[in-house]
Scaffold this active site. Sequence first.
Site, PDB file in Angstrom:
ATOM      1  N   PRO A   2      -1.747   5.783  10.430  1.00  0.00           N
ATOM      2  CA  PRO A   2      -1.415   5.899  11.849  1.00  0.00           C
ATOM      3  C   PRO A   2      -2.624   6.299  12.692  1.00  0.00           C
ATOM      4  CG  PRO A   2       0.130   7.104  10.453  1.00  0.00           C
ATOM      5  CD  PRO A   2      -1.052   6.762   9.621  1.00  0.00           C
ATOM      6  N   GLU A   3      -2.967   5.443  13.626  1.00  0.00           N
ATOM      7  CA  GLU A   3      -4.002   5.735  14.612  1.00  0.00           C
ATOM      8  C   GLU A   3      -3.310   5.755  15.978  1.00  0.00           C
ATOM      9  OE1 GLU A   3      -7.449   3.185  14.014  1.00  0.00           O
ATOM     10  OE2 GLU A   3      -6.980   2.984  11.894  1.00  0.00           O
TER      11      GLU A   3
END
Length: 279
Positions: A2-3
């Site tokens: 997750p960015e």
Amino acid sequence: MPELPEVETVVGDLAESGLEGRTILRARVYWPRSVEGMTPAAFRDRLRNRRIERIRRRGKYIVMVVGGGWHLLIHLRMSGRLFFAPRAEPRDEHERVVFELDDGRTLRFHDTRKFGRITLTMRPQEKLRRLGPEPLEREFTARDFAQRLACRKGMLKPLLLNQQIIAGLGNIYVDEALFEARLHPKRRCSTLTAPELHALYRAIRKVLRRGIRASGTTLGAGQANFYSASGRRGRNQDGLKVFRRTGEPCPRCGAPIARLVVGQRGTHVCRECQASHDT
DNA sequence: GCCCTTTCCTGGAAGC
DNA sequence: TGCTTCCAGGAAAGGG
């Protein structure tokens, strides 16, 4: 992984599912190290009957304002996921923290690799103020960006991964932004021209916006991959130009995409389009 | 202060 | 086929 776009997607899902206004009746901690800064017992006590007032994103953090001045900071790191499940649903072995809500649902923190961290704090700024600017906010200008980078001597890729320089970028979007801007990940920051800095600024915003529009990037099929809070896969993987496309033709020039290691990170480049200059 | 390396972890891929 | 080994990766701490 997750960015920024993935975290944005999760926060959007949680808000849409009506998390704001719900009360946490009880929190259960199954992996103590998932909770940072206090014991699981203190975490449980302080969260009991707290109302979730607001949820937002800052960098890669999910920030929940709960009652009594407390804030929950949730970082998904590599494999963390948040989703709702009915209270009666049995716990999966990878669910590290479970929040029981007042509407019969539970919010579950699922994290196969155990890198994710949840912090309950009265002083969220102690963590959040270390973060660099939000790349998509209007106040973050090309001039700000150039000023933050111009004085640095390090290589572009590790600097862009540094959350203190700019918040929210990770391995996927850095590789994509550098390709978009035709810059080599090993270029020394201080050698960039003004037009190159401007191109990089625009590229970062472009790939992040594209990622958000596609509800994030889901690589592969395992449960450690990204899924939104509503269980959806992202669609951005179909639009990636270089990330994990080693050997495939560059969409711009046809040369094979190469994989190298920069700052201990797997890195994907087109050697034709992304000239290495000083490296 | 900046930059680089190490540490935390597990599932899945690669190697034998 | 089945076992073992290796690798990916974000952030923070520690070293130079």
